[in-house]
Design a protein around this motif. Structure first.
Motif, PDB file in Angstrom:
ATOM      1  N   LYS A  57      14.702 -20.269   6.424  1.00 44.46           N
ATOM      2  CA  LYS A  57      14.923 -19.449   7.617  1.00 44.46           C
ATOM      3  C   LYS A  57      14.124 -18.147   7.547  1.00 44.46           C
ATOM      4  CE  LYS A  57      18.967 -18.204  10.403  1.00 44.46           C
ATOM      5  NZ  LYS A  57      20.438 -18.129  10.368  1.00 44.46           N
TER       6      LYS A  57
ATOM      7  N   ASN B 229      12.391 -18.191  11.600  1.00 47.39           N
ATOM      8  CA  ASN B 229      13.694 -18.035  12.242  1.00 47.39           C
ATOM      9  C   ASN B 229      13.513 -18.374  13.719  1.00 47.39           C
ATOM     10  OD1 ASN B 229      15.820 -16.740  13.802  1.00 47.39           O
ATOM     11  ND2 ASN B 229      16.454 -15.809  11.871  1.00 47.39           N
TER      12      ASN B 229
ATOM     13  N   GLU C 209      24.005 -18.609  17.436  1.00 52.60           N
ATOM     14  CA  GLU C 209      23.287 -17.920  16.359  1.00 52.60           C
ATOM     15  C   GLU C 209      22.176 -18.761  15.726  1.00 52.60           C
ATOM     16  OE1 GLU C 209      24.737 -15.850  12.282  1.00 52.60           O
ATOM     17  OE2 GLU C 209      26.193 -15.873  13.918  1.00 52.60           O
ATOM     18  N   ASN C 210      22.361 -20.073  15.699  1.00 48.98           N
ATOM     19  CA  ASN C 210      21.392 -20.955  15.040  1.00 48.98           C
ATOM     20  C   ASN C 210      20.920 -22.094  15.934  1.00 48.98           C
ATOM     21  OD1 ASN C 210      21.195 -19.822  12.295  1.00 48.98           O
ATOM     22  ND2 ASN C 210      23.391 -20.242  12.279  1.00 48.98           N
ATOM     23  N   GLU C 211      20.962 -21.871  17.241  1.00 47.19           N
ATOM     24  CA  GLU C 211      20.595 -22.929  18.177  1.00 47.19           C
ATOM     25  C   GLU C 211      19.902 -22.331  19.389  1.00 47.19           C
ATOM     26  OE1 GLU C 211      23.897 -25.346  19.352  1.00 47.19           O
ATOM     27  OE2 GLU C 211      22.630 -26.816  20.378  1.00 47.19           O
TER      28      GLU C 211
ATOM     29  N   THR D 250      18.098 -26.636  16.173  1.00 48.09           N
ATOM     30  CA  THR D 250      19.147 -25.945  15.410  1.00 48.09           C
ATOM     31  C   THR D 250      18.580 -25.647  14.028  1.00 48.09           C
ATOM     32  OG1 THR D 250      20.099 -28.025  14.647  1.00 48.09           O
ATOM     33  CG2 THR D 250      21.091 -27.024  16.597  1.00 48.09           C
ATOM     34  N   GLN D 251      19.248 -24.756  13.321  1.00 50.67           N
ATOM     35  CA  GLN D 251      18.708 -24.287  12.054  1.00 50.67           C
ATOM     36  C   GLN D 251      19.802 -23.918  11.068  1.00 50.67           C
ATOM     37  OE1 GLN D 251      16.425 -20.487  12.360  1.00 50.67           O
ATOM     38  NE2 GLN D 251      15.131 -21.422  10.809  1.00 50.67           N
ATOM     39  N   ASN D 252      19.541 -24.229   9.780  1.00 46.76           N
ATOM     40  CA  ASN D 252      20.340 -23.620   8.718  1.00 46.76           C
ATOM     41  C   ASN D 252      19.386 -22.913   7.756  1.00 46.76           C
ATOM     42  OD1 ASN D 252      19.323 -25.528   6.877  1.00 46.76           O
ATOM     43  ND2 ASN D 252      20.975 -26.958   7.333  1.00 46.76           N
ATOM     44  N   GLU D 253      19.855 -22.546   6.587  1.00 41.64           N
ATOM     45  CA  GLU D 253      19.021 -21.722   5.704  1.00 41.64           C
ATOM     46  C   GLU D 253      17.745 -22.429   5.246  1.00 41.64           C
ATOM     47  OE1 GLU D 253      19.359 -18.512   5.155  1.00 41.64           O
ATOM     48  OE2 GLU D 253      21.114 -18.600   6.474  1.00 41.64           O
TER      49      GLU D 253
ATOM     50  N   ILE E 262      15.172 -26.984   9.838  1.00 41.70           N
ATOM     51  CA  ILE E 262      15.249 -26.903  11.299  1.00 41.70           C
ATOM     52  C   ILE E 262      15.293 -28.331  11.839  1.00 41.70           C
ATOM     53  CG2 ILE E 262      14.058 -26.226  13.422  1.00 41.70           C
ATOM     54  CD1 ILE E 262      12.725 -23.985  11.763  1.00 41.70           C
TER      55      ILE E 262
END
Length: 278
Positions: free
Chosen positions: A18, A22, A40-42, A55-58, A61
DNA sequence: CCCCAGGGTAGGG
DNA sequence: CCCTACCATGGG
């Protein structure tokens, strides 16, 4: 491209930290106007005639409903994944102000966007705010673009805009910028300016071409060249960057970053514009 | 009512 | 070359 991809059903997964990309900070930091954060992550939006939902995490993607072909042909370049931002940010961080701005939002990258879309968008952007710019562009797309999914419209082509008159676009709420958009489209339709040719021109000639358009001055010109042609030596100076320069660089912005100063500019812009609200 | 926003143009000095 | 009034519109 140094990042791994894998497929999962109809989705594609890009393994990238991320801190290096980001999706919210990159797509919603004022360089693109067609993406809306969902949480927050989408985020989702339209670019290059495709609907893109992420969408994303640490560490990953997810690109929903995305083929490997589209990733390689469109999104890899769009997100500038062949440029080494780790090295860039290391160099930038020798400067204390840039270091702060990069730590604030390290996952910002410069998007390589469609030049016509960027040209029209940044003419609209002059003396305007990002929220209203987005609203006007949404209306333009709904009026003249193609519906590719429910209530999702492509950015119109030159051909789709070729006959517009001032009265046709009054509902976009552009104010006095109506005339600028009409002038721009007319010059492109008449081939007085050939937008594809600008990519191959040197900076001096490219600027000369773009400045023929009413409503395009030095700042809009720099934005078009940076975001629409990836001319990273262009350093757009808007009201926020003026504040940055006045407050942090009384002796001028360091010349050692000249060839990539446009990239540095985006970290500074985002930092200055949003730091209070975070 | 005010000021501001990813500024530029036209007109005057 | 520089300086500045003015330009529509909506958000805060």
């Amino acid at each position: 491209m140094n990042y791994k991809i894998k497929t999962k059903g109809n989705d594609l997964i890009l393994q990238i930290p991320k801190t290096e990309l980001n999706i919210i900070d990159t797509l919603d930091c004022g360089q693109a106007f067609r993406f809306k954060a969902i949480d927050e992550n989408e985020i989702a939006g339209i670019a290059f005639n495709k609907y893109l939902h992420l969408t994303q995490n640490e560490s990953e993607i997810t690109f929903y409903n995305t083929t490997e072909t589209d990733f390689e042909n469109i999104w890899c370049e769009f997100f500038d994944l062949n440029t080494d931002y780790i090295k860039l940010k290391k160099d930038f961080s020798k400067d204390e102000v840039l270091k702060t701005a990069i730590e604030y939002a390290s996952g910002i990258r410069i998007l390589k966007q469609d030049s016509f879309e960027i040209l029209i968008s940044f003419i609209i952007s002059q003396n305007n705010n990002i929220k209203r710019i987005k609203t006007s562009i949404d209306k333009l797309c709904k009026l003249y673009g193609n519906e590719i999914a429910t209530d999702c419209y492509t950015f119109p082509t030159i051909e789709q805009l070729k006959d517009i008159q001032k009265a046709d676009i009054s509902e976009l709420g552009l104010g006095y910028r109506d005339d600028y958009i009409v002038d721009c489209v007319q010059k492109l339709v008449a081939k007085e300016i050939i937008i594809e040719d600008i990519a191959n021109m040197d900076l001096v000639d490219a600027k000369k071409e773009l400045l023929k358009i009413k409503g395009v001055g030095p700042k809009v010109c720099d934005c078009v060249l940076l975001f629409g042609f990836y001319k990273t030596e262009c350093f757009p100076i808007d009201t926020w960057i003026k504040k940055v320069l006045a407050e942090y660089y009384p002796n001028g912005f360091p010349t050692e970053y000249n060839d990539v100063s446009g990239i540095a500019q985006q970290y500074l812009f985002h930092y200055m514009r949003t730091k209070q609200n975070k």
